[in-house]
Scaffold this active site. Sequence first.
Site, PDB file in Angstrom:
ATOM      1  N   GLU A  20       1.130  -1.621  -0.188  1.00  0.00           N
ATOM      2  CA  GLU A  20       0.153   0.372  -0.489  1.00  0.00           C
ATOM      3  C   GLU A  20       0.733   1.016   0.163  1.00  0.00           C
ATOM      4  O   GLU A  20       1.857   1.423   1.018  1.00  0.00           O
ATOM      5  CB  GLU A  20      -1.004   0.168   1.528  1.00  0.00           C
ATOM      6  CG  GLU A  20      -2.334   0.870   1.292  1.00  0.00           C
ATOM      7  CD  GLU A  20      -3.055   0.467   2.381  1.00  0.00           C
ATOM      8  OE1 GLU A  20      -2.962  -0.494   2.872  1.00  0.00           O
ATOM      9  OE2 GLU A  20      -3.263   1.716   3.148  1.00  0.00           O
TER      10      GLU A  20
ATOM     11  N   ASP B  36       0.008   4.977   0.816  1.00  0.00           N
ATOM     12  CA  ASP B  36      -1.053   6.563   1.109  1.00  0.00           C
ATOM     13  C   ASP B  36      -0.870   7.732   1.083  1.00  0.00           C
ATOM     14  O   ASP B  36       0.394   8.255   1.678  1.00  0.00           O
ATOM     15  CB  ASP B  36      -1.334   6.005   2.631  1.00  0.00           C
ATOM     16  CG  ASP B  36      -1.673   4.334   2.434  1.00  0.00           C
ATOM     17  OD1 ASP B  36      -2.565   4.028   1.677  1.00  0.00           O
ATOM     18  OD2 ASP B  36      -1.713   3.742   3.744  1.00  0.00           O
TER      19      ASP B  36
ATOM     20  N   GLU C  46      -2.973  10.343   2.809  1.00  0.00           N
ATOM     21  CA  GLU C  46      -3.989  10.132   3.811  1.00  0.00           C
ATOM     22  C   GLU C  46      -4.164  12.003   4.462  1.00  0.00           C
ATOM     23  O   GLU C  46      -3.144  12.694   4.974  1.00  0.00           O
ATOM     24  CB  GLU C  46      -3.864   9.752   4.754  1.00  0.00           C
ATOM     25  CG  GLU C  46      -4.082   8.139   4.432  1.00  0.00           C
ATOM     26  CD  GLU C  46      -4.259   7.118   5.834  1.00  0.00           C
ATOM     27  OE1 GLU C  46      -4.927   5.863   5.560  1.00  0.00           O
ATOM     28  OE2 GLU C  46      -4.133   7.920   6.902  1.00  0.00           O
TER      29      GLU C  46
ATOM     30  N   HIS D 201      -0.608  12.644   6.104  1.00  0.00           N
ATOM     31  CA  HIS D 201      -0.015  11.334   5.890  1.00  0.00           C
ATOM     32  C   HIS D 201       0.381  10.402   5.405  1.00  0.00           C
ATOM     33  O   HIS D 201      -0.797  10.171   4.420  1.00  0.00           O
ATOM     34  CB  HIS D 201      -1.422  10.871   7.163  1.00  0.00           C
ATOM     35  CG  HIS D 201      -0.955   9.490   8.044  1.00  0.00           C
ATOM     36  ND1 HIS D 201      -0.483   8.917   9.120  1.00  0.00           N
ATOM     37  CD2 HIS D 201      -0.860   8.778   6.986  1.00  0.00           C
ATOM     38  CE1 HIS D 201       0.112   8.533   9.386  1.00  0.00           C
ATOM     39  NE2 HIS D 201      -0.425   7.939   8.297  1.00  0.00           N
ATOM     40  N   THR D 202       1.552  10.350   4.960  1.00  0.00           N
ATOM     41  CA  THR D 202       2.103   9.246   4.127  1.00  0.00           C
ATOM     42  C   THR D 202       2.747   7.954   5.001  1.00  0.00           C
ATOM     43  O   THR D 202       2.672   8.120   5.814  1.00  0.00           O
ATOM     44  CB  THR D 202       3.246   9.949   3.543  1.00  0.00           C
ATOM     45  OG1 THR D 202       4.605  10.165   4.305  1.00  0.00           O
ATOM     46  CG2 THR D 202       2.538  11.417   3.111  1.00  0.00           C
TER      47      THR D 202
ATOM     48  N   GLU E 215       5.192   5.695   9.150  1.00  0.00           N
ATOM     49  CA  GLU E 215       5.118   7.434   8.991  1.00  0.00           C
ATOM     50  C   GLU E 215       5.444   8.329   8.228  1.00  0.00           C
ATOM     51  O   GLU E 215       7.018   8.560   9.264  1.00  0.00           O
ATOM     52  CB  GLU E 215       3.805   7.576  10.037  1.00  0.00           C
ATOM     53  CG  GLU E 215       2.758   6.108   9.497  1.00  0.00           C
ATOM     54  CD  GLU E 215       3.690   4.908  10.128  1.00  0.00           C
ATOM     55  OE1 GLU E 215       4.429   4.754  11.409  1.00  0.00           O
ATOM     56  OE2 GLU E 215       2.367   4.272  10.539  1.00  0.00           O
TER      57      GLU E 215
ATOM     58  N   ASP F  22     -11.753   8.875  16.506  1.00  0.00           N
ATOM     59  CA  ASP F  22     -11.472   8.240  17.357  1.00  0.00           C
ATOM     60  C   ASP F  22      -9.540   8.618  17.553  1.00  0.00           C
ATOM     61  O   ASP F  22      -9.170   8.344  18.755  1.00  0.00           O
ATOM     62  CB  ASP F  22     -11.702   6.643  17.352  1.00  0.00           C
ATOM     63  CG  ASP F  22     -11.679   6.023  16.384  1.00  0.00           C
ATOM     64  OD1 ASP F  22     -11.446   6.800  14.896  1.00  0.00           O
ATOM     65  OD2 ASP F  22     -11.181   5.209  16.221  1.00  0.00           O
ATOM     66  N   TRP F  23      -9.080   8.383  16.217  1.00  0.00           N
ATOM     67  CA  TRP F  23      -7.584   9.081  16.377  1.00  0.00           C
ATOM     68  C   TRP F  23      -6.779  10.599  15.529  1.00  0.00           C
ATOM     69  O   TRP F  23      -5.951  10.537  15.612  1.00  0.00           O
ATOM     70  CB  TRP F  23      -6.589   7.894  15.267  1.00  0.00           C
ATOM     71  CG  TRP F  23      -6.969   7.146  14.590  1.00  0.00           C
ATOM     72  CD1 TRP F  23      -8.364   6.103  14.392  1.00  0.00           C
ATOM     73  CD2 TRP F  23      -6.745   7.475  13.349  1.00  0.00           C
ATOM     74  NE1 TRP F  23      -8.123   6.144  12.627  1.00  0.00           N
ATOM     75  CE2 TRP F  23      -7.673   7.362  12.004  1.00  0.00           C
ATOM     76  CE3 TRP F  23      -5.949   8.558  12.918  1.00  0.00           C
ATOM     77  CZ2 TRP F  23      -6.831   7.270  10.848  1.00  0.00           C
ATOM     78  CZ3 TRP F  23      -5.163   9.177  11.601  1.00  0.00           C
ATOM     79  CH2 TRP F  23      -5.846   8.220  10.588  1.00  0.00           C
TER      80      TRP F  23
ATOM     81  N   ARG G 100       9.403   5.014  19.894  1.00  0.00           N
ATOM     82  CA  ARG G 100       8.896   3.342  19.062  1.00  0.00           C
ATOM     83  C   ARG G 100       9.683   2.774  18.752  1.00  0.00           C
ATOM     84  O   ARG G 100       9.000   1.917  18.552  1.00  0.00           O
ATOM     85  CB  ARG G 100       7.871   4.533  17.674  1.00  0.00           C
ATOM     86  CG  ARG G 100       6.905   3.990  17.665  1.00  0.00           C
ATOM     87  CD  ARG G 100       5.784   4.942  16.936  1.00  0.00           C
ATOM     88  NE  ARG G 100       5.332   4.081  15.361  1.00  0.00           N
ATOM     89  CZ  ARG G 100       5.576   4.413  14.333  1.00  0.00           C
ATOM     90  NH1 ARG G 100       5.514   5.828  13.500  1.00  0.00           N
ATOM     91  NH2 ARG G 100       4.476   3.261  13.589  1.00  0.00           N
TER      92      ARG G 100
END
Length: 287
Positions: A101, A103, A105, A118-119, A130, A194-195, A272
């Site tokens: 995928e 993306d 977004e 957002h990629t 991301e 929600d996020w 992270r």
Amino acid sequence: MGTSNSSISAVVLSISILIVAASAGSFYDDMDTTFGGERAKIVNGGQDLSLSLDQYSGSGFQSKHEYLFGRFDMQLKLVPGNSAGTVTTFYLSSQGAGHDEIDFEFLGNSTGNPYTIHTNVYSQGKGNKEQQFHLWFDPTAAFHTYTIVWNSLRIIFLIDNIPVRVFNNNDAAGVPFPKSQPMRVYASLWNADDWATQGGRVKTDWTNAPFTASYRKFNANAKKVGPNSESTNSVNDNQSWSTQGLDAAGRNRIRWVQTKHMIYNYCNDRKRFPNGISAECKTSRFL
Ligand SMILES: *[C@@H]1O[C@H](CO)[C@@H](O)[C@H](O)[C@H]1NC(C)=O
Ligand SMILES: *[C@@H]1O[C@H](CO)[C@@H](O)[C@H](O)[C@H]1NC(C)=O
């Protein structure tokens, strides 16, 4: 005899499933609605497509064709005003387990606050790559062009032809790269309160519904794969995307974007990824 006939037809088939085609076109020819019924509307003789979102559903569409590499351009005008909680998308995706995928977004925000672009890249089902940006213009005031270039060497995300992100093929270093699963083009508008906005703290205000985002001038200069790809015309194709990278000017521009407008980069997120950042972060340097 029977054997040689079937091996000839297998060769003919394998040639005919890979035809390069430019489609600059009508949304009627290129796209099918995936969800949301009447909330996805093709207007202006096929030139424009609008998606809307209300309390009951969002909406989306997908390309009729599947592609293996190409350059995909779409113009978008995002939900204006208070778009907090909404997410508008333009992305490529394969189907099934271990999917690939690529993306774009667009995470909405309360009035006066910036959208987040957002990629992400998934290969063989694994994302966690991301990068996020704020824009240098208001994406709700006019149409702007968002582009995904996907070739065997790299993936380039561009906004108004300015490269904002490069994801290099680092297969050799053990980082899977999307290169064998055909993908469709998708777009959608949905509720993610929600996020999406400020980590989910700002909710969608349904008194503003329906929310609407507009798409136009979809162009896939890309390799179509699968049924119906024979019927397309392969004259006048500009395949410069197949080896496209960044020249000196491109490197300057991406450096500007990444210095001034990037707000998150997984490559720098050691909290992270305490066991170390992914290999491509060390090797895919364009700076
Ligand atoms: C919304 O605005 C806030 C404040 O400017 C910003 O921190 C945030 O990145 C913006 N975008 C989202 C999706 O929350
Ligand atoms: C091919 O496309 C690229 C990028 O879209 C463009 O810069 C170039 O001028 C085009 N070349 C031709 C011959 O049309």
